[in-house]
Design a protein around this motif. Structure first.
Motif, short mmCIF file in Angstrom:
data_model
loop_
_atom_site.label_atom_id
_atom_site.label_comp_id
_atom_site.label_asym_id
_atom_site.label_seq_id
_atom_site.Cartn_x
_atom_site.Cartn_y
_atom_site.Cartn_z
N GLY A 164 0.81 -1.22 0.00
CA GLY A 164 0.00 0.00 0.00
C GLY A 164 0.84 1.26 0.00
O GLY A 164 2.06 1.23 0.19
N GLY A 165 0.13 2.36 -0.21
CA GLY A 165 0.80 3.63 -0.46
C GLY A 165 1.53 4.21 0.73
O GLY A 165 2.59 4.81 0.57
N VAL A 166 1.01 4.03 1.94
CA VAL A 166 1.63 4.67 3.10
C VAL A 166 3.01 4.07 3.35
O VAL A 166 4.01 4.79 3.48
N THR A 194 0.02 4.89 -7.43
CA THR A 194 0.22 4.15 -8.68
C THR A 194 0.08 5.09 -9.88
O THR A 194 0.76 4.90 -10.89
N VAL A 218 -2.07 -2.00 -11.16
CA VAL A 218 -1.33 -2.48 -9.99
C VAL A 218 -2.04 -1.89 -8.77
O VAL A 218 -2.09 -0.68 -8.61
N GLY A 256 -3.60 8.59 -5.86
CA GLY A 256 -3.09 7.32 -6.38
C GLY A 256 -1.58 7.37 -6.55
O GLY A 256 -1.07 8.00 -7.47
N ARG A 281 -3.58 -2.85 -4.44
CA ARG A 281 -3.93 -3.83 -3.41
C ARG A 281 -5.25 -4.46 -3.79
O ARG A 281 -6.06 -3.87 -4.52
N TYR A 330 -13.94 6.15 2.68
CA TYR A 330 -14.07 6.18 1.22
C TYR A 330 -15.55 6.20 0.79
O TYR A 330 -15.86 6.06 -0.38
N THR A 359 2.28 -10.43 -6.47
CA THR A 359 3.74 -10.28 -6.34
C THR A 359 4.19 -10.77 -4.97
O THR A 359 3.52 -10.55 -3.97
N GLU A 403 -10.39 7.40 -4.19
CA GLU A 403 -8.93 7.36 -4.07
C GLU A 403 -8.45 8.59 -3.32
O GLU A 403 -8.90 9.71 -3.62
N PRO A 415 -0.44 -7.35 -4.35
CA PRO A 415 0.50 -8.06 -3.49
C PRO A 415 -0.04 -9.44 -3.12
O PRO A 415 -1.26 -9.64 -3.09
N1 UDP Z 1 1.86 -1.83 -4.86
C1 UDP Z 1 2.89 -2.74 -4.92
N2 UDP Z 1 2.61 -4.02 -5.28
C2 UDP Z 1 1.38 -4.43 -5.60
C3 UDP Z 1 0.31 -3.49 -5.52
C4 UDP Z 1 0.59 -2.20 -5.12
O1 UDP Z 1 4.05 -2.40 -4.68
O2 UDP Z 1 1.20 -5.60 -5.94
C5 UDP Z 1 2.18 -0.44 -4.49
C6 UDP Z 1 1.98 0.53 -5.63
O3 UDP Z 1 3.05 0.49 -6.55
C7 UDP Z 1 1.88 1.85 -4.87
C8 UDP Z 1 1.18 1.42 -3.58
O4 UDP Z 1 1.36 0.01 -3.46
O5 UDP Z 1 3.16 2.33 -4.55
C9 UDP Z 1 -0.30 1.73 -3.62
O6 UDP Z 1 -0.47 3.06 -3.33
P1 UDP Z 1 -1.78 3.84 -3.79
O7 UDP Z 1 -1.67 5.25 -3.29
O8 UDP Z 1 -1.97 3.71 -5.27
O9 UDP Z 1 -2.99 3.08 -3.09
P2 UDP Z 1 -3.20 2.55 -1.58
O10 UDP Z 1 -2.78 1.14 -1.59
O11 UDP Z 1 -2.40 3.41 -0.68
O12 UDP Z 1 -4.67 2.69 -1.37
#
Ligand code: UDP
Length: 484
Positions: free
Chosen positions: A60-62, A392, A287, A390, A289, A103, A358, A387, A320
Motif C-alpha cells: 500500500g501507499g503509506v 500508482t 497495480v 493514487g 492492493r 471512502y 507479487t 482514491e 500483493p
Molecule cells: N503496490 C505494490 N505491489 C502491488 C500493488 C501495489 O508495490 O502488488 C504499491 C503501488 O506500486 C503503490 C502502492 O502500493 O506504490 C499503492 O499506493 P496507492 O496510493 O496507489 O494506493 P493505496 O494502496 O495506498 O490505497
C-alpha cells in the motif's frame, strides 16, 4: 491479541538518503529552497524526533512512501523514525471498516458501535504502553490513517506534538463516511494538526486552521521507480512468469533502499489459462492492493466486455500476495472474487487476462518487479471507486505511461483529462472505461503525448522535495504555536 497481552511494536529500519540526488531532476533553485526549509525545520525541531506511526511496514501507499520519504528526512539531519503498531484480526476488521467508510463505502457492512470502540481502544492501549516509552516531550508524532488514530490523546499527554495524517477521503460525504468520522472524531479532538491529501477530504467539523493539505509523492530512485533498461524490463517479466520467452536465470539487478544491490530471485504467482502474454503484446495494467475500492473486478469486466479484442491487448491485474499485507483482512476475499469472475469468462477472453500476486517477502524485490510491470505497460489504468491520491498514478506518470483513471478523489488533482491521461467521469461506467483504454491503445501518438505531459507533471509536483518542504513548514508552524 487478548486483553492481557502487550503489543509488540515494530520499529522499521530507516536509512539515510541525501535528497541532493534529486537536484538533476528539480534544478538548483528548487534544491536551494528545499535546503532553506530543512534548515528552518531543524531549528524548530531542535533535536527532537519525528516518529511516524502506522499499521504495516509493507503493502500500500503509506508504507511505500514512508520507506523513502523518511530516509530523505533522516539524510537531512532529522531523526525520523517509523513504528508499526500491532493488532489482532478483530482490530483490523474494525479499522478496515473505518477505512472503507472514509471512502464512502460500507466495507463488510459490520457495526461501528460501542463493542467495536471498546476493542479498538483496548488494542491501542496495549500499543500505547510500548509507544510512550519511545516518545519524549516535544517530539513530533505523525499518526497515519485510522488504525493508530486512537493513540493521539495518550501521545499528547506525553507532551508530543501530534499530527494525524489521513491518506484517504471521499468527494461527497455519505452515511458511511459520516459514520466512520463519528467513530474517529473523539480521538482527533486534541491533535495539533490534521494533514489530508485534498482540502475536501477533511471532516466538516475539523478546525480549518489545523487542516493542512499535503499531497503524497514518489521517490524516483527507489526500486519501484528507478530507471530500468528495456532489456531488463523484458528479462524481469519473463523471469517472473508474466511474459512468454525463455528466461533461464538472468541476473537482473536493482538497487535496494539501503543502496546495496539486489537481484530478482522470486517469481510471481499468476493465474492464467496457458503461457503468459507474448513479448510484443500491448499490456493494459492495473497495480493495486486487492481492495474493493480499487475495483479490480470492474477493470476485468470493462476490459473483457468493452475493449475490442482485435486491438490485441492483454490485461494484467497485479496485487500483493494476500498474505503479505498484515492490516488488510479483505484482500483474500477480493482476490477470490476476481478469480471467480475470471473463471466464468469465455476461454478466449480469459486467455487475454492475467491475475498476478507479487511476492512480498522482499519489499525491494517486489518493488522492482512492479517497476518492470509499470514500465512495460502499454496503458496503465487506475479504475478506483474512490482514491486519496493514487501513488500508482504518480508512478505511472513518472514512468511516462499513458493512463486511464477514474475521475475520483486525489486523481483529479493528478491528471487533467486529455492532458496528462484520460479520466473516466463515472467510475462505474465500464463502457466509458473501455473506450478510453481503446482510444490510447489505438492512437500511439496521442498516448505518447499524454504520457509526456504526465512525466513533466510528476517531476514538477510529485517528488519528495516538494513533500518534505511542506512538512518542514508544518513543523515550523507547530513550533511557533508552541512558542518553541
Ligand atoms: N503496490 C505494490 N505491489 C502491488 C500493488 C501495489 O508495490 O502488488 C504499491 C503501488 O506500486 C503503490 C502502492 O502500493 O506504490 C499503492 O499506493 P496507492 O496510493 O496507489 O494506493 P493505496 O494502496 O495506498 O490505497
Amino acid at each position: 491479541m487478548t486483553s492481557q497481552q502487550v503489543a509488540r511494536l515494530r520499529e522499521v529500519d530507516v536509512q539515510a538518503l541525501d535528497a541532493a540526488r534529486l537536484e538533476p531532476l528539480v534544478g538548483t533553485e528548487r534544491m536551494a529552497e528545499f535546503e532553506r526549509v530543512v534548515e528552518a525545520a531543524q531549528t524548530s525541531l531542535a533535536g527532537r524526533s519525528v516518529l511516524n506511526v502506522n499499521s504495516t511496514a509493507a503493502g500500500g501507499g503509506v508504507a511505500e512512501m514512508l520507506q523513502t520519504l523518511l530516509a530523505y528526512a533522516r539524510g537531512a539531519g532529522v531523526d525520523a523514525r517509523w513504528i508499526v503498531i500491532e493488532g489482532d484480526p478483530a482490530f483490523f476488521a474494525i479499522t478496515k471498516r473505518i477505512h472503507n467508510g472514509l471512502y464512502g463505502a460500507p466495507g463488510d457492512g459490520g457495526e461501528l458501535g460501542e463493542p467495536e470502540r471498546r476493542h479498538y481502544e483496548q488494542v491501542l492501549r496495549r500499543n500505547a504502553d510500548e509507544l510512550l516509552a519511545l516518545v519524549r516531550p516535544g517530539d513530533v508524532v505523525l499518526i497515519h490513517d485510522p488504525q493508530p488514530a486512537g493513540l493521539a490523546a495518550a501521545l499528547k499527554r506525553a507532551g508530543a506534538r501530534v499530527v494525524w495524517r489521513c491518506h484517504v477521503g471521499v468527494d461527497e460525504p455519505n452515511e458511511w463516511s459520516e459514520r466512520a468520522w463519528e467513530f474517529l472524531r473523539p480521538y482527533l479532538a486534541d491533535v495539533d494538526a490534521m494533514v489530508v491529501s485534498r482540502a475536501s477530504f477533511a471532516p466538516s467539523w475539523a478546525d480549518p486552521s489545523r487542516v493542512h493539505v499535503i499531497p503524497p509523492s514518489i521517490d524516483p530512485f527507489s526500486a519501484k521507480n528507478e530507471p530500468m533498461s528495456g532489456r531488463n524490463v523484458r528479462l524481469t517479466l519473463s523471469y517472473v512468469g508474466l511474459l512468454d520467452g525463455a528466461a533461464p536465470q538472468p541476473a537482473i539487478p536493482f538497487n535496494r533502499r539501503d543502496g546495496s544491490p539486489g537481484r530478482i530471485n522470486r517469481r510471481v504467482d499468476v493465474l492464467q489459462t496457458g503461457p503468459p502474454a507474448p513479448p510484443g503484446t500491448p499490456l493494459v495494467v492495473q497495480v493495486s492492493r486487492w481492495d474493493r475500492m480499487k475495483d479490480m473486478a470492474g477493470v476485468m469486466e470493462g476490459f473483457a466486455h468493452h475493449v475490442d479484442p482485435s486491438l490485441g491487448a492483454h490485461l494484467l491485474l497485479c496485487g500483493p500476495a494476500v498474505t503479505g499485507v498484515a492490516d488488510d483482512p479483505e484482500a483474500a476475499e477480493v482476490l477470490d472474487e476476481c478469480m471467480g469472475i475470471w473463471r466464468r469468462l469465455p476461454h478466449a477472453t480469459r486467455s487475454r487476462i492475467h491475475l498476478a500476486c507479487t511476492p512480498m517477502a522482499d519489499p525491494d524485490e517486489a518493488a522492482s518487479i512492479v517497476n518492470a510491470i509499470q514500465r512495460h505497460a502499454a496503458v496503465v489504468v487506475q479504475k478506483s471507486l474512490a482514491e486519496g491520491f493514487g501513488l500508482t498514478v504518480a508512478e505511472a506518470m513518472w514512468k511516462e505511461r499513458p493512463i486511464v483513471a477514474s475521475a475520483v478523489g486525489g486523481i483529479v488533482d493528478q491528471i487533467d483529462d486529455g492532458v496528462h491521461g484520460l479520466l473516466v467521469g463515472d467510475p462505474a461506467d465500464l463502457r466509458g472505461f473501455g473506450s478510453a483504454v481503446e482510444a490510447l491503445l489505438a492512437d500511439p501518438a496521442e498516448a505518447t503525448r499524454v504520457a509526456r505531459n504526465a512525466r513533466e507533471r510528476a517531476v514538477t509536483e510529485f517528488l519528495g522535495d516538494r513533500h518534505l518542504r511542506q512538512y518542514g513548514r508544518l513543523f515550523e508552524e507547530l513550533a511557533k504555536a508552541d512558542g518553541g
